[in-house]
Design a protein around this motif. Structure first.
Motif, PDB file in Angstrom:
ATOM      1  N   CYS A 140       0.934  -1.239  -0.240  1.00  0.00           N
ATOM      2  CA  CYS A 140       0.149   0.093  -0.208  1.00  0.00           C
ATOM      3  C   CYS A 140       0.789   1.214  -0.137  1.00  0.00           C
ATOM      4  O   CYS A 140       1.762   1.555   1.064  1.00  0.00           O
ATOM      5  CB  CYS A 140      -0.624   0.326   1.340  1.00  0.00           C
ATOM      6  N   CYS A 170      -0.701   3.760   3.606  1.00  0.00           N
ATOM      7  CA  CYS A 170       0.375   3.440   4.925  1.00  0.00           C
ATOM      8  C   CYS A 170       1.422   2.587   4.640  1.00  0.00           C
ATOM      9  O   CYS A 170       1.975   1.922   5.782  1.00  0.00           O
ATOM     10  CB  CYS A 170      -0.993   2.933   5.346  1.00  0.00           C
ATOM     11  N   SER A 221       1.143  -1.154   4.309  1.00  0.00           N
ATOM     12  CA  SER A 221       1.149  -1.675   4.586  1.00  0.00           C
ATOM     13  C   SER A 221       0.870  -3.494   3.885  1.00  0.00           C
ATOM     14  O   SER A 221       0.905  -2.996   2.446  1.00  0.00           O
ATOM     15  CB  SER A 221      -0.297  -2.048   5.617  1.00  0.00           C
ATOM     16  N   CYS A 237      -6.041  -2.165   0.713  1.00  0.00           N
ATOM     17  CA  CYS A 237      -5.744  -2.556   1.773  1.00  0.00           C
ATOM     18  C   CYS A 237      -6.282  -2.746   2.938  1.00  0.00           C
ATOM     19  O   CYS A 237      -7.480  -2.060   3.266  1.00  0.00           O
ATOM     20  CB  CYS A 237      -4.677  -0.481   1.836  1.00  0.00           C
ATOM     21  N   CYS A 250      -6.261   0.677   5.318  1.00  0.00           N
ATOM     22  CA  CYS A 250      -6.397   1.436   5.534  1.00  0.00           C
ATOM     23  C   CYS A 250      -7.148   2.174   4.517  1.00  0.00           C
ATOM     24  O   CYS A 250      -7.702   3.193   4.338  1.00  0.00           O
ATOM     25  CB  CYS A 250      -5.042   2.551   5.448  1.00  0.00           C
TER      26      CYS A 250
HETATM   27 ZN   LIG Z   1      -2.820   1.323   3.675  1.00  0.00          ZN
END
Ligand SMILES: [Zn+2]
Length: 394
Positions: free
Chosen positions: A33, A36, A38, A90, A93
């Motif tokens: 992502c 963020c 992730s 994601c 987020c």
């Molecule tokens: Zn994210």
């Protein structure tokens, strides 16, 4: 018309595949992502469903476009992100994104080589200009030029220059940036000042702009961080950042609904998405209101407004009359949906217009029109935020 479109589809499927599809087939990469960081994600639209949507989209254009504008329909079919891949969301987020996708440099190269004929450029210029006329009053509300000075506005991804021409008509100083070879030449031939390249490459005066506008482009940036970093440096204190994006939450929500609907209603949902250019999700990223707010906040931008919207319809003479009526009906249905869904209204909107203010630690901003709840964040805070983990959305 059907024959022309079919020929174009077959051509792009064989020897003349678009650059992004060729790049995807030769070197696809898996990505995390971009908001963020992730690596955790959930499948929203598998490649098989995307392939089914592409087949529907071919029939959609074949039925609705007028015969003498078959080429413009084919252009819409061979959009830049036209390779078949998974679309994921994601888990941390909510950002919707293509994964895997071509490498960043391959995506940027594809935009540079986009080709259009003259008639297409002129029609898009007239259409974009008419659309900009409707959009500029809202942008004007977020401008705070220096006393006695004309507003200075920079558009990132200026394409055929409709917004530049319309802003100039209002007496604003307009500048554009675009990596596309042909669209840059077209703008310059029309006397519009456009830098050929990316915002990071443009040598523009710092702290000199009242607004940076990124409409229908931000979602196509494989890495939005350099653009936001450059934008914050170019804007004056209190300057506006205007971003228009396809709504990742809307696409994600409709994909969740799809399996639960009877076959007849599925076709209706496909049509609604197609009129808003969301079918097959031909974008690199689908930001949600929350994800883009968190991303912009990490660069010192405070959200002042978020407005739901539908896509600009195609030029009037490009589609059949009944199709134009159909497009209006679906736009009306979307509007009725977001008016009725009080708390989830932003999930019902296919497109979002967001206005941010460049916050400055020494000059607190005016109260926000649509409070983000993020408070005052000093400019150039991204590194500090990342170190503290405060840039991670709750
Ligand atoms: Zn994210």
């Amino acid at each position: 018309m059907a024959l022309l479109i079919q020929q174009r589809v077959e051509r792009t499927g064989a020897a003349e595949r678009p650059p992004a599809r060729r790049a995807f087939e030769s070197a696809a990469v898996c990505v995390d992502c971009v908001v963020c960081g992730s690596a955790r994600s959930r499948l929203v639209c598998p490649a098989a469903e995307m392939a089914a949507q592409r087949r529907y989209l071919t029939a959609f254009y074949r039925r609705r476009w007028r015969a003498h504008n078959a080429e413009t329909a084919a252009d819409r079919l061979s959009f830049t992100q036209d390779y078949t891949t998974d679309i994921v969301r994601c888990a941390d987020c909510g950002l919707v994104y293509r994964n895997p996708r071509p490498r960043t440099d391959a995506i940027m190269q594809a935009y540079r080589r986009d080709r259009y004929d003259d008639a297409y450029l002129r029609a898009e210029f007239a259409n974009q200009r008419a659309w900009a006329r409707r959009k500029l009053p809202e942008l004007a509300r977020h401008l705070r030029p220096l006393p006695g000075r004309r507003p200075r506005v920079l558009e990132v991804g200026s394409f055929v220059g409709g917004l530049l021409a319309e802003g100039r008509e209002r007496g604003w100083e307009m500048f554009g940036v675009d990596p596309g070879d042909e669209v840059t030449s077209f703008c310059r031939a029309n006397g519009l000042p456009v830098f050929h390249g990316t915002l990071e490459q443009a040598d523009l005066q710092r702290d000199s702009f009242d607004a940076v506008v990124v409409w229908n482009t931000f979602d196509q940036l494989p890495d939005p961080h350099p653009t936001l970093e450059a934008a914050v440096g170019l804007l004056r204190d209190g300057g506006a950042l205007a971003i228009r994006i396809p709504n990742g939450a809307c696409f994600s929500w409709t994909m969740e609904m799809l399996p639960r609907l009877p076959r007849g209603l599925r076709a209706g949902l496909y049509t609604a998405l197609a009129w808003n250019n969301l079918l097959t999700f031909p974008y690199v990223h689908g930001y949600t209101r929350e994800a883009i707010t968190a991303l912009a906040a990490a660069y010192g931008f405070r959200r002042r407004a978020c407005l739901p919207d539908t896509l600009l319809p195609p030029p009037r003479d490009h589609v059949k009359r009944w199709a134009r009526l159909e497009a209006r009906c679906y736009a009306w249905l979307f509007r009725a949906g977001w008016q009725a869904a009080a708390t989830e209204r932003f999930a019902c909107a296919p497109w979002l217009d967001l206005y941010f203010e460049r916050a400055a630690a020494e000059h607190p901003p005016a109260p926000a029109a649509a409070d983000s709840g993020l408070g005052l964040i000093p400019v150039y805070a991204p590194l500090a935020l990342r170190q503290t983990g405060l840039d991670r959305p709750a």
